[in-house]
Design a protein around this motif. Structure first.
Motif, short mmCIF file in Angstrom:
data_model
loop_
_atom_site.label_atom_id
_atom_site.label_comp_id
_atom_site.label_asym_id
_atom_site.label_seq_id
_atom_site.Cartn_x
_atom_site.Cartn_y
_atom_site.Cartn_z
N SER A 122 39.26 26.73 87.17
CA SER A 122 40.57 26.34 87.68
C SER A 122 41.55 26.08 86.54
CB SER A 122 40.44 25.09 88.55
OG SER A 122 41.71 24.57 88.88
N ARG B 39 41.76 30.67 98.39
CA ARG B 39 41.96 29.83 97.21
C ARG B 39 41.79 30.59 95.90
NH1 ARG B 39 45.12 25.47 97.29
NH2 ARG B 39 44.94 24.49 99.34
N ASP C 102 45.97 23.77 94.35
CA ASP C 102 45.35 24.44 93.21
C ASP C 102 45.34 23.55 91.98
OD1 ASP C 102 44.72 26.71 94.61
OD2 ASP C 102 46.44 27.89 93.94
#
Length: 581
Positions: free
Chosen positions: A370, A353, A390
């Protein structure tokens, strides 16, 4: 690359490139195309949405969430393989290129999916896996049945009476050996990946024509592009000369962009790409900037987009250097400033990730980092390739046991580590950071059992944080990763400057901050990103101080709509700002 199967495998799954040449400049101006302006959203179908309770995502599951995909604002979906396959490598071992794997659904389901996407203005790009096939493909079954079979030369064979073939390194083989002995015809066949993935012989024009026929089949259905998996490996010197001892430590120099690869691509362009309005992108971009340019130089009539791995290759369990990160992305932009086009990405199905590798997956920093990384991806020049999940800020699942993993390549590497007396504890620690399965856990839709992904037993474990990181929760939070991503998408769509504008790196030697300009005749934007968990300062050594500039997007919610552009701008951990100048 370090020796040992784990190190070699991890280097492969994040991509191995050795771009060393200086940027080269071209004179022709950039031309507008839909595939340059698009944002590509990659869907890993096995993990996206299960419609029938068997624990595996499927086409009907994707169909049921097309409105969600549309709500993201993305333009293109890249769908990982859904072809008929024994599924050793999760679909990258195709046994029939014109059929759908039953656990994903039927061809009628695929047609419904494609039509549903097109009705919503979303294009569909599919994987084309033709460096190799499955060993269960009918071509290979025929090929191995007899030395005189018409399909024999569809693959690479070395007759055993000629001795053992010159060593070739295999990316997925437990013994690292790319030659597999087959007793049926007393010969070895070549497999750069698993022995269940024999390499096709692209020197055989019949193979190429078979591939073009497959491409026409899907293009005639109306798909909008092809992503050519591992295509930089297809051309091989079939005299199989000896390579230098230890070549596997830098095998890309011997495997990538060899022989008549460009001739094959030019023929493919003539046969397919010139006749359909499709996006074309090859996985990997060779060993030099010149390699990459040659793939996408419009005058050469090959591909649209170069997909290079240097950026994602930086992430390591002990961290990475932002200075190197900035240097790599800046060099690539410079090399393609005047012609050619790049993919920009930080994650895909072969990566762990994005937040866990390049941001910070600690609860207090997950959302901010993020959002910061998404800001980077959607404000750089190039076509963003954005991996499903994501947009929610999904992180690695923190698997602790080998039994948590499903990737056969990982399981083979584990066995090898056991057999050779390797450090199992260190092996598992590295897997928890970089293994492909980290990015393949089911997509979390809500807080119900199994995150709303399936009513059955999921094929791989659900991330433990699914009750707080899921679509339903984030839809209702205006400051969530999901809603921030939508704002970014709208910003990019409304401002072609963020697609085509010139890129200029600022504050180059700042080890915490990545800052750059995007500008053209239509506008000018300053992007300032703190890549660290500590307070930082952007040293504005280039731009004139201004009392009021417009802050068009920021990931800290207490930012005013205008700010002062000073000589030094303080930044909080993982703060991201897009400023219109």
């Amino acid at each position: 690359m370090k020796p040992g199967i784990l190190a070699i495998f991890l280097c492969f799954i994040v991509g191995v490139e050795n771009i060393g040449a200086q940027p080269i400049q071209q004179k022709s101006a950039a031309t507008q195309h839909w595939w340059k302006e698009a944002v590509v959203y990659q869907i890993y179908p096995r993990s996206f949405k299960d419609s029938n309770g068997d624990g595996v995502g499927d086409l009907k599951g994707i169909i049921s969430e097309l409105d969600y995909i549309k709500s993201l604002g993305v333009d293109v979906v890249w769908l990982n393989p859904v072809y008929q396959s024994p599924n050793f490598d999760n679909g990258y071992d195709v046994s029939d290129y014109r059929k759908i794997l039953p656990e994903f659904g039927t061809m009628a389901d695929f047609d419904s999916l494609l039509n549903g996407m097109h009705r919503r203005g979303i294009k569909l790009v599919m994987d084309l896996v033709v460096n190799h096939s499955s060993s269960e493909h009918e071509w290979f079954k025929q090929s191995r049945s007899s030395r005189i079979n018409p399909y024999r030369n569809y693959y690479h064979w070395w007759n055993a009476e000629n001795g053992k073939p010159p060593y070739r390194f295999s990316l997925f083989d437990i013994n690292h050996d790319a030659w597999q002995y087959d007793t049926l015809t007393n010969a070895y066949y070549l497999h750069y990946f698993s022995d269940k993935q024999p390499d096709l012989n692209w020197g055989n024009p019949k193979v190429r024509n078979e591939v073009y026929s497959i491409m026409r089949f899907w293009a005639d259905k109306g798909i909008d592009g092809f992503r050519l998996d591992a295509f930089q490996f297809v051309a091989k010197d079939t005299t199989f000369p000896m390579f230098p001892k230890g070549f596997e430590k830098n095998f890309m120099l011997y495997y990538a962009m060899q022989g008549n690869l460009h001739g094959y691509l030019q023929q493919m362009n003539q046969q397919i790409f010139s006749k359909y309005d499709v996006m074309s992108v090859a996985e990997g971009a060779g060993n030099t900037f010149e390699d990459a340019h040659n793939l996408v130089d419009s005058n050469r009539h090959e591909l649209n987009i170069a997909y290079a791995f240097n950026g994602v290759d930086l992430a390591k369990p002990n961290g990475y250097s932002l200075l190197q990160f900035k240097s790599i992305f800046s060099q690539w932009d410079s090399a393609f400033e005047h012609s050619g086009w790049l993919a920009v990405f930080l994650a895909n199905h072969d990566q762990a990730r994005m937040v866990s590798r390049f941001g910070n997956d600690a609860p207090q920093f997950r959302t901010l980092s993020s959002q910061m990384l998404s800001t980077f991806l959607l404000t750089m020049r190039g076509t963003p390739f954005y991996y499903n999940g994501d947009e929610l800020g999904m992180v690695n699942p923190n698997f602790t046991s080998i039994h948590d993993y499903r990737d056969e390549v990982i399981l083979d590497a584990y066995k090898h580590t056991q057999l050779t007396g390797g450090n199992i504890k260190a092996f598992l620690k590295n897997l928890a950071f970089g293994a492909r399965d980290n990015g393949r856990t089911p997509f979390p839709w809500d807080s119900s059992l199994n995150a709303g992904f399936t009513t059955g037993l999921p094929w791989i474990g659900i991330n433990a944080n699914y009750k707080t990181v899921n679509v339903a929760v984030e839809e209702n939070d205006p400051n969530s990763c999901l809603n921030y991503f939508r704002k970014l998408m709208q910003l990019r769509k409304n401002n072609p400057t963020l697609v085509y504008g010139k890129y200029t790196l600022l504050d180059k030697n700042n080890p915490q901050v990545y800052a750059y300009l995007r500008e053209d005749a239509a506008g000018k934007f300053l992007v300032v990103l703190n890549f660290s968990a500590k307070d930082a300062v952007f040293n504005n050594l280039t731009l004139m101080a201004k009392a009021n500039v417009v802050l068009v997007l920021a990931n800290y919610i207490n930012k005013p709509s205008t700010i002062a552009l000073r000589n030094k701008i303080p930044l909080r951990p993982y703060e991201a700002m897009v400023i219109k100048l």
